[in-house]
Motif scaffolding. Structure first.
Motif, mmCIF file in Angstrom:
data_model
loop_
_atom_site.group_PDB
_atom_site.id
_atom_site.type_symbol
_atom_site.label_atom_id
_atom_site.label_comp_id
_atom_site.label_asym_id
_atom_site.label_seq_id
_atom_site.Cartn_x
_atom_site.Cartn_y
_atom_site.Cartn_z
ATOM 1 N N GLY A 14 0.794 -1.228 0.000
ATOM 2 C CA GLY A 14 0.000 0.000 0.000
ATOM 3 C C GLY A 14 0.821 1.270 0.000
ATOM 4 N N VAL A 15 2.156 1.143 -0.243
ATOM 5 C CA VAL A 15 2.980 2.352 -0.306
ATOM 6 C C VAL A 15 2.442 3.239 -1.429
ATOM 7 N N GLY A 16 2.599 4.550 -1.260
ATOM 8 C CA GLY A 16 2.069 5.453 -2.279
ATOM 9 C C GLY A 16 2.633 6.839 -2.086
ATOM 10 N N PRO A 17 2.305 7.728 -3.032
ATOM 11 C CA PRO A 17 2.957 9.026 -3.077
ATOM 12 C C PRO A 17 2.508 10.008 -2.000
ATOM 13 N N LEU A 18 3.458 10.832 -1.602
ATOM 14 C CA LEU A 18 3.214 11.989 -0.732
ATOM 15 C C LEU A 18 3.492 13.239 -1.552
ATOM 16 N N VAL A 19 2.779 14.312 -1.243
ATOM 17 C CA VAL A 19 3.072 15.603 -1.871
ATOM 18 C C VAL A 19 3.038 16.682 -0.786
ATOM 19 N N PRO A 20 3.707 17.819 -1.031
ATOM 20 C CA PRO A 20 3.673 18.890 -0.022
ATOM 21 C C PRO A 20 2.237 19.247 0.349
ATOM 22 N N GLY A 21 2.008 19.437 1.629
ATOM 23 C CA GLY A 21 0.672 19.725 2.132
ATOM 24 C C GLY A 21 0.006 18.505 2.751
ATOM 25 N N ASP A 22 0.537 17.296 2.433
ATOM 26 C CA ASP A 22 -0.067 16.078 2.993
ATOM 27 C C ASP A 22 0.222 15.956 4.485
ATOM 28 N N SER A 23 -0.689 15.252 5.152
ATOM 29 C CA SER A 23 -0.470 14.815 6.520
ATOM 30 C C SER A 23 -0.420 13.293 6.487
ATOM 31 N N VAL A 24 0.658 12.693 7.003
ATOM 32 C CA VAL A 24 0.815 11.230 6.946
ATOM 33 C C VAL A 24 0.902 10.699 8.376
ATOM 34 N N VAL A 25 0.094 9.679 8.650
ATOM 35 C CA VAL A 25 -0.046 9.155 10.007
ATOM 36 C C VAL A 25 0.211 7.646 10.001
ATOM 37 N N VAL A 26 1.190 7.213 10.806
ATOM 38 C CA VAL A 26 1.457 5.783 10.999
ATOM 39 C C VAL A 26 0.884 5.416 12.352
ATOM 40 N N ASP A 27 0.108 4.345 12.405
ATOM 41 C CA ASP A 27 -0.497 3.918 13.661
ATOM 42 C C ASP A 27 -0.228 2.430 13.854
ATOM 43 N N ILE A 28 0.156 2.044 15.072
ATOM 44 C CA ILE A 28 0.258 0.626 15.405
ATOM 45 C C ILE A 28 -0.559 0.407 16.672
ATOM 46 N N GLU A 29 -1.478 -0.536 16.596
ATOM 47 C CA GLU A 29 -2.400 -0.797 17.711
ATOM 48 C C GLU A 29 -1.614 -1.025 18.998
ATOM 49 N N GLY A 30 -1.960 -0.289 20.035
ATOM 50 C CA GLY A 30 -1.345 -0.488 21.345
ATOM 51 C C GLY A 30 0.016 0.163 21.491
ATOM 52 N N LEU A 31 0.545 0.758 20.433
ATOM 53 C CA LEU A 31 1.890 1.360 20.501
ATOM 54 C C LEU A 31 1.836 2.873 20.354
ATOM 55 N N GLY A 32 0.978 3.388 19.463
ATOM 56 C CA GLY A 32 0.872 4.833 19.331
ATOM 57 C C GLY A 32 0.648 5.270 17.909
ATOM 58 N N THR A 33 0.770 6.570 17.708
ATOM 59 C CA THR A 33 0.497 7.200 16.419
ATOM 60 C C THR A 33 1.591 8.216 16.124
ATOM 61 N N LEU A 34 2.195 8.098 14.960
ATOM 62 C CA LEU A 34 3.260 9.010 14.521
ATOM 63 C C LEU A 34 2.723 9.850 13.376
ATOM 64 N N SER A 35 2.640 11.173 13.579
ATOM 65 C CA SER A 35 2.070 12.072 12.563
ATOM 66 C C SER A 35 3.143 13.022 12.049
ATOM 67 N N ASN A 36 3.134 13.237 10.756
ATOM 68 C CA ASN A 36 4.074 14.194 10.156
ATOM 69 C C ASN A 36 3.398 14.889 8.981
ATOM 70 N N THR A 37 3.865 16.085 8.702
ATOM 71 C CA THR A 37 3.378 16.793 7.527
ATOM 72 C C THR A 37 4.471 16.783 6.473
ATOM 73 N N VAL A 38 4.079 17.073 5.233
ATOM 74 C CA VAL A 38 5.053 17.140 4.138
ATOM 75 C C VAL A 38 5.102 18.596 3.684
ATOM 76 N N VAL A 39 6.331 19.126 3.601
ATOM 77 C CA VAL A 39 6.490 20.512 3.144
ATOM 78 C C VAL A 39 7.438 20.512 1.943
ATOM 79 N N SER A 40 7.401 21.590 1.199
ATOM 80 C CA SER A 40 8.282 21.721 0.055
ATOM 81 C C SER A 40 9.705 21.943 0.560
ATOM 82 N N GLY A 41 10.654 21.164 0.027
ATOM 83 C CA GLY A 41 11.999 21.146 0.610
ATOM 84 C C GLY A 41 13.018 22.016 -0.069
ATOM 85 N N GLY A 42 12.608 22.932 -0.935
ATOM 86 C CA GLY A 42 13.584 23.800 -1.564
ATOM 87 C C GLY A 42 14.553 23.000 -2.392
ATOM 88 N N ARG A 43 15.829 23.399 -2.414
ATOM 89 C CA ARG A 43 16.783 22.698 -3.269
ATOM 90 C C ARG A 43 17.169 21.396 -2.632
#
Ligand code: ZN
Length: 257
Positions: free
Chosen positions: A228-257
């Motif tokens: 299920g891997v797939g593309p991210l673009v600037p502005g996205d919010s990506v969340v990894v969750d594992i039951e009983g362990l927690g939730t890791l959230s990150n945003t994607v920003v434009s990285g310049g050069r």
């Protein structure tokens, strides 16, 4: 369930125990042992998460879920397929993934269970592995898929600064069994599989790696990503969750050069 995070508040960094009300700073380190301090509680909202450990290396496993190897048209390896991500790629929970858009047009998320090493590990047998594990965390093995394919080796495609979100914490009680790992992007589910679908389990992986390179306290092993891997673009919010362990959230920003 003891959970420990590294955070920064008012310009100072703290290792602390995660509580209902916030982070309670502790004394000591993961290497020497931690004990509760009388430190003042850092309430939620008063700090920023750092990656929970400072590893000497991040050892990653490719193609450890059959359906993911198939979706990319890859053969399953007969032994764990290893590569490294540099520690300079680490960011914490709620940190920003910088999209290197002058170099890549295809950046993918890969949600993964992260094993955090607690004791130096060298030439381990599988039965010895649990005593060398501090706990578990969540990771996103962010990948510039176009560069990975172009290069054949993974160093560039997996090595950009910010391409290793890790956190929010280390859970020292978590035991991987059948818990589901899910990844959603802007609330749409992309990846969803039980940890039990891994081809090589945690004990097998850590023992295998320890016969190649010494694992130090704080080192991180990423255990591979499901289908299920797939593309991210600037502005996205990506969340990894594992039951009983927690939730890791990150945003994607434009990285310049
Ligand atoms: Zn991966």
């Amino acid at each position: 369930m003891p959970r420990y995070a590294r955070v920064v508040s008012d310009g100072k960094s703290f290792l602390g125990r995660v509580t209902e009300d916030g982070i309670r700073p502790v004394q000591g380190t993961f290497e020497t042992g931690v004990c509760d301090a009388d430190g003042v509680l850092l309430p939620w909202g008063s700090f920023r998460f750092l990656p929970p450990v400072v590893p000497t290396k991040i050892v990653c496993v490719g193609r450890n879920y059959r359906a993911h190897a198939e979706e990319l048209g890859n053969e399953m390896p007969t032994e764990p397929l290893l590569f490294l991500k540099p520690p300079s790629a680490l960011i914490g929970h709620e940190g920003a993934i910088a999209y290197p858009h002058h170099q890549s047009d295809l950046v993918h998320h890969e949600g993964e269970l992260a094993v955090i090493i607690g004791r130096r590990a060298r030439h381990l047998q599988e039965a010895d592995v649990p005593a060398h594990i501090l706990g578990y965390s969540l990771a996103n093995d962010v990948t510039a898929r176009d560069l990975q394919r172009k290069d054949g080796v993974f160093t560039r495609g997996k090595g950009f600064d910010t391409f290793a979100p890790l956190g929010p914490w280390v859970d020292t009680d978590f035991e991987p069994k059948h818990q589901r790992v899910t990844v959603s992007v802007n609330d749409g589910i992309r990846q969803d599989a039980p940890l039990s679908a891994m081809v090589f389990g945690v004990r097998e992986l850590v023992a295998f790696i320890s016969r190649i390179m010494t694992l130090e306290p704080g080192d991180v092993v990423l255990t591979g990503t499901p289908k299920g891997v797939g593309p991210l673009v600037p502005g996205d919010s990506v969340v990894v969750d594992i039951e009983g362990l927690g939730t890791l959230s990150n945003t994607v920003v434009s990285g310049g050069r």
